[in-house]
Design a protein around this motif. Structure first.
Motif, PDB file in Angstrom:
ATOM      1  N   LEU A 158     -16.717  69.401  32.773  1.00 50.12           N
ATOM      2  CA  LEU A 158     -17.825  69.514  31.821  1.00 50.12           C
ATOM      3  C   LEU A 158     -18.040  68.209  31.061  1.00 50.12           C
ATOM      4  O   LEU A 158     -19.174  67.798  30.810  1.00 50.12           O
ATOM      5  N   LEU A 159     -16.935  67.552  30.662  1.00 53.55           N
ATOM      6  CA  LEU A 159     -17.061  66.275  29.953  1.00 53.55           C
ATOM      7  C   LEU A 159     -17.718  65.222  30.833  1.00 53.55           C
ATOM      8  O   LEU A 159     -18.543  64.430  30.364  1.00 53.55           O
ATOM      9  N   ILE A 160     -17.351  65.203  32.100  1.00 53.25           N
ATOM     10  CA  ILE A 160     -17.971  64.231  33.012  1.00 53.25           C
ATOM     11  C   ILE A 160     -19.457  64.520  33.155  1.00 53.25           C
ATOM     12  O   ILE A 160     -20.296  63.607  33.121  1.00 53.25           O
ATOM     13  N   VAL A 161     -19.804  65.800  33.289  1.00 48.27           N
ATOM     14  CA  VAL A 161     -21.225  66.170  33.376  1.00 48.27           C
ATOM     15  C   VAL A 161     -21.959  65.770  32.104  1.00 48.27           C
ATOM     16  O   VAL A 161     -23.094  65.256  32.144  1.00 48.27           O
ATOM     17  N   GLY A 162     -21.319  65.980  30.951  1.00 55.60           N
ATOM     18  CA  GLY A 162     -21.940  65.603  29.680  1.00 55.60           C
ATOM     19  C   GLY A 162     -22.215  64.122  29.583  1.00 55.60           C
ATOM     20  O   GLY A 162     -23.284  63.697  29.116  1.00 55.60           O
ATOM     21  N   LEU A 163     -21.259  63.306  30.043  1.00 54.04           N
ATOM     22  CA  LEU A 163     -21.465  61.854  30.014  1.00 54.04           C
ATOM     23  C   LEU A 163     -22.604  61.437  30.933  1.00 54.04           C
ATOM     24  O   LEU A 163     -23.397  60.551  30.590  1.00 54.04           O
TER      25      LEU A 163
END
Length: 209
Positions: A106-111
């Motif tokens: 999710l963090l990678i998608v957010g970035l």
């Protein structure tokens, strides 16, 4: 109609405050005030040269940045609670619980989402600065807009942040280079094709045979 001198001062001071946004504790407040001053300055320029599209492009750029940050914030919150829930899940030794992998994903998608929004925002910012630079004959605006776009594209590999820092410094120079009076518009010039034929002489001015 707001004078260009007011836009010059507001934009220059606002750009300095944005650059001071890295100061701990008060930097965030200074950056917000700086962004507001820059918006007012661009609005003044847009009204002075009677081109509302300049301010509209800047507003779109700001809104895209805000939306990107909000979406990223929501994703971070979801990832955080997903990470907390992993504490109650027992995995086999040497393995990573699926909830932790999900939080990292999710963090990678957010970035990636923030990067896309910021890149599109930089495109509209460049459009705004390009038109300001052309109408006011201040080439530094065009350079600033280009560096913002390149920096936004390269933030995903970190070197873009250095380019964005250079763009912010040049932005200060660009605003303080705004002239006090609107430069006269240049008439369109023919830059390609054969030269236009001379206009025919009236019969009364034709040479006698």
């Amino acid at each position: 109609m707001a004078p260009l001198s007011q836009a010059k001062t507001l934009g220059g001071v606002g750009s300095i405050l944005v650059l001071l946004g890295a100061i701990p504790n008060v930097g965030f407040v200074l950056a917000i005030v700086g962004f507001i001053l820059i918006l007012v300055a661009v609005k003044n320029v847009s009204e002075s040269i009677n081109e509302p599209g300049i301010f509209n492009d800047m507003i779109i750029a700001v809104l895209l940045t805000i939306v990107g940050l909000v979406v990223f914030g929501v994703i971070v919150v979801v990832a955080f609670f997903s990470f907390l829930s992993s504490g109650s899940q027992l995995g086999t030794p040497g393995t990573i619980p699926p909830s932790i992998l999900g939080a990292i994903g999710l963090l990678i998608v957010g970035l990636v989402v923030v990067w896309v929004f910021y890149l599109v925002s930089a495109i509209f910012l460049r459009r705004s600065y390009e038109r300001i630079g052309v109408r006011l004959n201040v080439n530094m605006f065009q350079t600033t807009g280009l560096l913002y776009l390149i920096g936004a594209a390269l933030t995903i590999v970190l070197v873009g942040f250095l380019i964005l820092l250079i763009a912010e410094i040049l932005q200060i120079v660009a605003f303080f280079s705004i002239p006090e009076q609107l430069p006269p518009s240049m008439p369109p010039q023919q830059t390609w094709g054969p030269p236009a034929p001379p206009a025919p002489m009236p019969p009364s001015q034709a040479p006698a045979q």
